[in-house]
Design a protein around this motif. Sequence first.
Motif, PDB file in Angstrom:
ATOM      1  N   PRO A 121      15.170   0.127  25.213  1.00  0.00           N
ATOM      2  CA  PRO A 121      15.267  -1.094  24.223  1.00  0.00           C
ATOM      3  C   PRO A 121      15.234  -0.478  22.856  1.00  0.00           C
ATOM      4  CG  PRO A 121      12.937  -0.462  25.164  1.00  0.00           C
ATOM      5  CD  PRO A 121      13.969   0.382  25.785  1.00  0.00           C
ATOM      6  N   VAL A 122      15.978  -1.433  22.082  1.00  0.00           N
ATOM      7  CA  VAL A 122      16.157  -1.030  20.659  1.00  0.00           C
ATOM      8  C   VAL A 122      15.101  -1.496  19.790  1.00  0.00           C
ATOM      9  CG1 VAL A 122      17.906  -1.425  18.500  1.00  0.00           C
ATOM     10  CG2 VAL A 122      18.700  -1.308  21.157  1.00  0.00           C
ATOM     11  N   PRO A 123      14.530  -0.694  19.131  1.00  0.00           N
ATOM     12  CA  PRO A 123      13.161  -1.342  18.232  1.00  0.00           C
ATOM     13  C   PRO A 123      13.711  -2.310  17.228  1.00  0.00           C
ATOM     14  CG  PRO A 123      13.811   0.898  17.401  1.00  0.00           C
ATOM     15  CD  PRO A 123      14.556   0.694  18.789  1.00  0.00           C
TER      16      PRO A 123
ATOM     17  N   ASP B 283      16.205  -7.688  11.877  1.00  0.00           N
ATOM     18  CA  ASP B 283      16.236  -8.471  13.444  1.00  0.00           C
ATOM     19  C   ASP B 283      15.430  -9.644  13.443  1.00  0.00           C
ATOM     20  OD1 ASP B 283      18.116  -6.729  13.944  1.00  0.00           O
ATOM     21  OD2 ASP B 283      16.721  -5.353  14.831  1.00  0.00           O
ATOM     22  N   VAL B 284      14.156  -9.766  12.566  1.00  0.00           N
ATOM     23  CA  VAL B 284      13.339 -10.789  12.774  1.00  0.00           C
ATOM     24  C   VAL B 284      13.861 -12.160  12.326  1.00  0.00           C
ATOM     25  CG1 VAL B 284      11.261 -11.455  11.868  1.00  0.00           C
ATOM     26  CG2 VAL B 284      11.393  -9.156  12.165  1.00  0.00           C
ATOM     27  N   VAL B 285      13.798 -12.903  13.043  1.00  0.00           N
ATOM     28  CA  VAL B 285      14.396 -14.222  12.474  1.00  0.00           C
ATOM     29  C   VAL B 285      13.324 -15.372  12.334  1.00  0.00           C
ATOM     30  CG1 VAL B 285      15.755 -16.410  13.680  1.00  0.00           C
ATOM     31  CG2 VAL B 285      16.282 -14.296  14.661  1.00  0.00           C
ATOM     32  N   LYS B 286      13.534 -15.975  11.110  1.00  0.00           N
ATOM     33  CA  LYS B 286      12.482 -16.708  10.534  1.00  0.00           C
ATOM     34  C   LYS B 286      12.445 -18.219  11.445  1.00  0.00           C
ATOM     35  CE  LYS B 286      11.630 -15.361   5.866  1.00  0.00           C
ATOM     36  NZ  LYS B 286      11.534 -15.344   4.564  1.00  0.00           N
TER      37      LYS B 286
END
Length: 114
Positions: free
Chosen positions: A73-75, A80-83
């Motif tokens: 898995p890619v950290p 990458d965090v979607v609001k």
Amino acid sequence: MRLLIGLVCLVSLVACCGLAYWQWTRFESASGTFQNLGYVLQWPLFGLFPAFMVWRIRKLDRERKAKPVEAPPVPMTTVDVVKPARPVVHDDEPDDELAAYNRMLAELNARDER
């Protein structure tokens, strides 16, 4: 190597069956107790344990080899965090509790954007 593993499993079984026989003779003697009888039942299980472990390890190894290799898995990074989407606030909602909850979410979202 397989021959050595099989030999160790066989020696373990023979030795533990010998110990079970010894506990059986202790149980039949005048000073024998039910604890000795319990050991009679336990020793053969101890002798079978190495063979069980060899079987289990080989089974797990076959299952591991049969599975396709998956990419790790890619950290996640901060990019990458979607609001979450802005909550829709309707002042004319009939449910006062829901309207208050939506106002609270809108305030929290506004605070996060600052």
